[in-house]
Scaffold this active site. Structure first.
Site, short mmCIF file in Angstrom:
data_model
loop_
_atom_site.label_atom_id
_atom_site.label_comp_id
_atom_site.label_asym_id
_atom_site.label_seq_id
_atom_site.Cartn_x
_atom_site.Cartn_y
_atom_site.Cartn_z
CB CYS A 1 7.37 9.87 7.83
SG CYS A 1 5.96 10.98 7.60
CB CYS A 2 8.35 15.11 8.09
SG CYS A 2 6.85 14.93 7.08
N GLY B 1 0.82 -1.20 0.00
CA GLY B 1 0.00 0.00 0.00
C GLY B 1 0.85 1.24 0.00
CG HIS B 2 3.80 4.18 2.27
ND1 HIS B 2 4.83 4.59 1.45
CD2 HIS B 2 3.50 5.25 3.06
CE1 HIS B 2 5.14 5.84 1.72
NE2 HIS B 2 4.35 6.26 2.71
CD GLU C 1 -0.77 11.79 5.72
OE1 GLU C 1 -0.37 12.21 6.80
OE2 GLU C 1 -0.44 10.68 5.23
CB CYS D 1 7.38 12.94 3.62
SG CYS D 1 8.16 12.44 5.17
#
Length: 637
Positions: free
Chosen positions: A406-407, A176-177, A322, A340
């Site tokens: 994550c960023c 999915g990612h 997002e 990101c």
């Protein structure tokens, strides 16, 4: 087949008046700070619990492992440039945890090892196993290239072999990612194992053909506390919601699975996922020709840059998922423009340049680096934006860390590897793509080249390059799209250029000095008429920078100002403001406050406006002082 990427971080040393302070903060502050956050967030503790064979007690998001991997990648890039014993000790400690947590089969994911050991590879769309594996592989390649050691590379190879043995045999499906695709190509390039390239091809080719994504959604329980809300699956700890059609059926767009990649017409869904996928496809194309895939990337990049991108280079307009929505839907105050996603855009666009050295790609990398990406990092090196709006009423601020973190490590790894984006040797030529003070040592078709660059960007357009080579080497210098005029000389002799976006110089280099003068003028820009949010408005750019107005610099509320596009723009460098910035003063008008006492409305012909100035600072620097309103787009007078 050798990689087209032949300029690595170990071959470029950045020494630049603008970028070096950011890079030094990243090395001295950010990377150490983020290591502490890995401890405080429980990320490293998850590995310790897995090592001890415990169950339960997992801390953080189910993809928390990836934060450690991105940190390792950033730290490895720093080790490539200079051996730091303290940092090396930290890196070795984390690698040891990762290696000891890996199972004999090669499998490694602390969430599943601690929480759902029987459900591995059963929910590829939601659970990020392949995404985490991708970041592990990227970190391992970076560490191996930086140190020559194989401790982490051995872990990545064992996990990649496990994935290769599992998919296409026991399991069919795509993540999915995305992120595994580009990582597998990087692994192939250091191991020369064709099966990793085949596996990357498998994941790219299966996307849009795979029914598992729909099945998993329909059969998913509440993953980590996730819940259905208004037709979308909302992870409990934040993150994106999944796109469904009007009947509530999953159409795959959230994960770029609405159609096979070769058939996709527009950038859709979660913007970070899209960038990682398309970067992976570009890497695959660097190794294997595929006209249909290449045509798809061309369509997608054109759609993004012509219809779905902010003037800052930021992408992804919707908070809900997002990501991307529809053409020209680019609201300012509610813009998502995740940090990101800007990082991912740089990854993808740089890879497109390696496939086809078009100056438009390098122009976008520059725009994104100076604006959409750099705004995501505070000047203290310890605070970050996840979301980068183009307007604010003063309540949007950077944070030190995030539940979904994550960023920050993504920013760290881009700073640490900035040298990779300054030069390219695609097609047997040396391209100078970004004007960042640096030293380059590389080879072009076997010919050794040494290049020293000095740059005054972004404040001034003076650039000098001293070049030496063992033979004849073509050197192409980018003329940025923003340069109102450009002069190029070699040892004082002017060189003609044709407006193609590059100046190509081919000769035996023996220490000649090349000088560029890139004229910087402030420019008013308008958005496409279909962009409703910017109708009747303008923005201001100078050189590679997009500018914004902050309340702290202006006496009146920002909504009072209307900019006179026929007026003068005064540029002045203020060494004491925001670590030194060039400030713009633009002619504007504001309402005359006289005569409004006791009245809410008046005839227009009874109102007046006063002449004044609106003061602007670079967009990347906003929210580093007193809180207050900010705007990139202003009403036209």
């Amino acid at each position: 087949m050798p990689s087209q990427y032949t300029v690595g971080v170990d071959e470029v040393t950045v020494d630049d008046p603008f970028w070096s302070p950011w890079i030094e903060r990243n090395r001295e502050v950010t990377i150490e700070y983020q290591y502490e956050q890995l401890e405080e967030s429980g990320t490293l503790e998850n590995f310790r619990r897995a090592i001890e064979g415990k169950s339960g007690g997992f801390q953080g998001m189910w993809f928390q492992d990836s934060d450690a991997y991105k940190w390792l990648e950033a730290a490895s890039y720093e080790l490539a440039k200079a051996d730091d014993p303290d940092l090396r000790e930290r890196v070795d400690e984390v690698i040891d945890l990762v290696a000891r947590a890996q199972e004999d089969s090669g499998y490694l994911n602390t969430y599943f090892q601690l929480v759902e050991p029987d459900n591995r590879w059963t929910n590829l769309n939601i659970m990020h196993e392949l995404y985490c594996a991708g970041h592990l592989i990227e970190a391992a390649v970076a560490h191996h290239e930086a140190t020559g050691e194989t401790a982490l590379l051995d872990v990545a190879v064992a996990f990649a072999d496990h994935i290769d043995d599992t998919f296409g045999d026991e399991v069919d499906g795509v993540p999915g990612h995305e992120g595994i695709e580009l990582a597998l190509v990087r692994l192939y390039r250091v191991t020369d194992e064709e099966r990793y390239l085949d596996l990357a091809q498998y994941f790219v080719d299966l996307r849009g053909h795979d029914d598992r994504l729909q099945w998993e959604l329909e059969h998913s329980a509440a993953i980590g506390g996730a819940s259905w809300d208004d037709g979308a699956l909302i992870p409990a700890e934040g993150g994106g919601s999944l796109l469904l059609d009007d009947e509530g059926e999953y159409v795959g767009a959230y994960a770029q699975a609405q159609a096979p990649v070769r058939e996709q017409e527009a950038v859709e869904g979660h913007s970070v996922r899209a960038m990682y996928l398309y970067a992976g496809v570009a890497d695959l194309l660097a190794e294997r020709d595929d006209a249909e895939l290449r045509a798809a990337l061309d369509r997608l990049w054109a759609n993004m840059t012509e219809k779905r991108m902010y003037v800052t280079g930021g992408i992804g307009s919707a908070h809900r998922h997002e990501g991307f929505t529809e053409d020209y839907d680019l609201p300012n105050e509610s813009a998502y423009a995740e940090t990101c996603a800007a990082v991912g855009s740089v990854f993808w666009t740089q890879r497109l340049f390696e496939l086809d050295p078009d100056p438009a790609y390098a122009d976008l990398v520059e725009r994104t680096l100076y604006n959409g990406f750099l705004a995501g990092v505070g000047m203290d090196g310890e605070e970050f934006f996840y979301v980068n709006p183009l307007a604010s009423d003063g309540d949007h601020h950077r944070s030190g860390w995030f539940t979904c973190a994550c960023c920050p490590p993504n920013a760290a790894r881009l700073f640490a590897s900035l040298g990779q984006y300054c030069y390219s040797t695609a097609g047997g030529e040396l391209y100078v793509t970004q004007y960042v003070g640096s030293h380059l040592s590389t080879a072009v078709d076997g010919t050794a080249v040494e290049l020293d660059q000095e740059s005054a960007l972004p404040w001034d357009g003076e650039v000098t390059l001293d070049i030496e080579a063992d033979g004849t080497v073509p050197v192409s210098l980018r003329i940025p799209e923003w340069a109102a005029d450009a002069t190029v000389t070699v040892d004082g002799e002017e060189v003609d250029h044709d407006g193609s976006g590059f100046v190509r110089l081919e000769r035996d280099w023996g220490g000649e000095r090349v000088e560029l003068t890139l004229e910087q003028t402030a420019e008013f820009v308008a958005a496409h008429p279909a962009v409703e949010a910017d109708a009747g408005r303008l923005a201001v750019e100078r050189g590679p920078l997009v500018y914004c107005a902050e309340a702290v610099d202006n006496e009146r509320p920002l909504h009072h100002y209307a900019v006179d596009e026929t007026g003068e723009v005064e540029a002045s460098h203020d060494a004491g403001r925001l670590d030194g910035v060039t400030v713009l003063d633009v002619d504007a008008t504001v309402p005359d406050p006289d005569g409004w006492d006791g009245e809410l409305y008046r005839p227009v012909d009874e109102t007046e406006r006063e002449n004044t100035d609106l003061e602007l600072v670079p967009y990347y620097a906003w929210d580093n002082r007193d809180p207050g309103a900010m705007a990139v787009w202003y009403r036209r007078a």
